[in-house]
Design a protein around this motif. Structure first.
Motif, mmCIF file in Angstrom:
data_model
loop_
_atom_site.group_PDB
_atom_site.id
_atom_site.type_symbol
_atom_site.label_atom_id
_atom_site.label_comp_id
_atom_site.label_asym_id
_atom_site.label_seq_id
_atom_site.Cartn_x
_atom_site.Cartn_y
_atom_site.Cartn_z
ATOM 1 N N ASP A 298 0.836 -1.197 0.000
ATOM 2 C CA ASP A 298 0.000 0.000 0.000
ATOM 3 C C ASP A 298 0.877 1.257 0.000
ATOM 4 O O ASP A 298 1.764 1.382 0.855
ATOM 5 C CB ASP A 298 -0.909 0.007 1.230
ATOM 6 C CG ASP A 298 -1.830 1.192 1.211
ATOM 7 O OD1 ASP A 298 -2.922 1.089 0.623
ATOM 8 O OD2 ASP A 298 -1.445 2.252 1.769
ATOM 9 N N PRO A 299 0.650 2.194 -0.907
ATOM 10 C CA PRO A 299 1.473 3.402 -0.968
ATOM 11 C C PRO A 299 1.475 4.218 0.327
ATOM 12 O O PRO A 299 2.512 4.758 0.720
ATOM 13 C CB PRO A 299 0.863 4.207 -2.120
ATOM 14 C CG PRO A 299 0.170 3.197 -2.969
ATOM 15 C CD PRO A 299 -0.308 2.133 -2.017
ATOM 16 N N THR A 300 0.342 4.302 1.001
ATOM 17 C CA THR A 300 0.288 5.061 2.253
ATOM 18 C C THR A 300 1.162 4.396 3.314
ATOM 19 O O THR A 300 1.912 5.067 4.025
ATOM 20 C CB THR A 300 -1.161 5.203 2.755
ATOM 21 O OG1 THR A 300 -1.932 5.882 1.758
ATOM 22 C CG2 THR A 300 -1.222 5.975 4.058
ATOM 23 N N ARG B 88 4.781 5.079 2.502
ATOM 24 C CA ARG B 88 5.145 6.456 2.834
ATOM 25 C C ARG B 88 5.299 6.619 4.342
ATOM 26 O O ARG B 88 6.214 7.307 4.803
ATOM 27 C CB ARG B 88 4.106 7.422 2.270
ATOM 28 C CG ARG B 88 4.141 7.484 0.742
ATOM 29 C CD ARG B 88 3.149 8.455 0.185
ATOM 30 N NE ARG B 88 3.548 9.808 0.537
ATOM 31 C CZ ARG B 88 2.697 10.836 0.567
ATOM 32 N NH1 ARG B 88 1.422 10.653 0.264
ATOM 33 N NH2 ARG B 88 3.120 12.034 0.893
#
Length: 150
Positions: free
Chosen positions: A60-62, A65
């Motif tokens: 997941d990109p979140t 990050r």
């Protein structure tokens, strides 16, 4: 390996014969044999499923990050408010993803007074992300154009 009270190496109690038990048993049998160094290690379907779940945590990109923000965090960590501001994402989304990362053992929350600070719980996350970044530099175009992975 399970302790006398039935807890596995991460302190989690699981019923006998579960996927966690099977993978922990494989880990004991193959200790010191790298997965990709010709050690003859073939993943069982159960172990492959758990590996895939591990990588789904990172998919997941979140969450990625958040992990990179925590890599760069001061020793005490970062608060949810700091992470929300840095990501520009809603507080509920950030908290949900932090909960996932915490549940999976990649981050920990430490209360100091009225604040809760999040930080990495395992420094191997840094190595994992650094290795992934290095591989990504070499294979970015292929990965970006892969028609199977969406």
């Amino acid at each position: 390996m399970k302790s006398e009270d039935g807890r596995n190496s991460r302190g989690i109690v699981s019923p006998p014969g579960t996927l966690v038990d099977q993978v922990e048993g494989e880990r004991e049998e193959t200790a010191g044999r790298p997965l990709d160094q010709g050690g003859g290690l073939a993943l069982t379907p159960e172990a492959a499923e758990l590996y895939a779940r591990f990588f789904k945590v990172l998919s997941d990109p979140t969450r990625l990050r958040l992990l990179t923000l925590l890599l760069e965090a001061p020793a005490q960590g970062r608060t949810v408010s700091e992470l929300v501001a840095a990501l520009g994402a809603p507080q509920g989304r950030v908290s949900t993803h932090l909960g996932c990362l915490r549940w999976c053992g990649l981050v920990q929350a430490v209360r100091e007074g009225k604040y809760v600070y999040y930080r990495l719980s395992d420094e191997r996350v840094r190595l994992l992300l650094t290795t992934a970044g290095s591989m990504l530099q070499e294979h970015a175009a292929s990965i970006a154009s892969c028609g199977v992975v969406r």
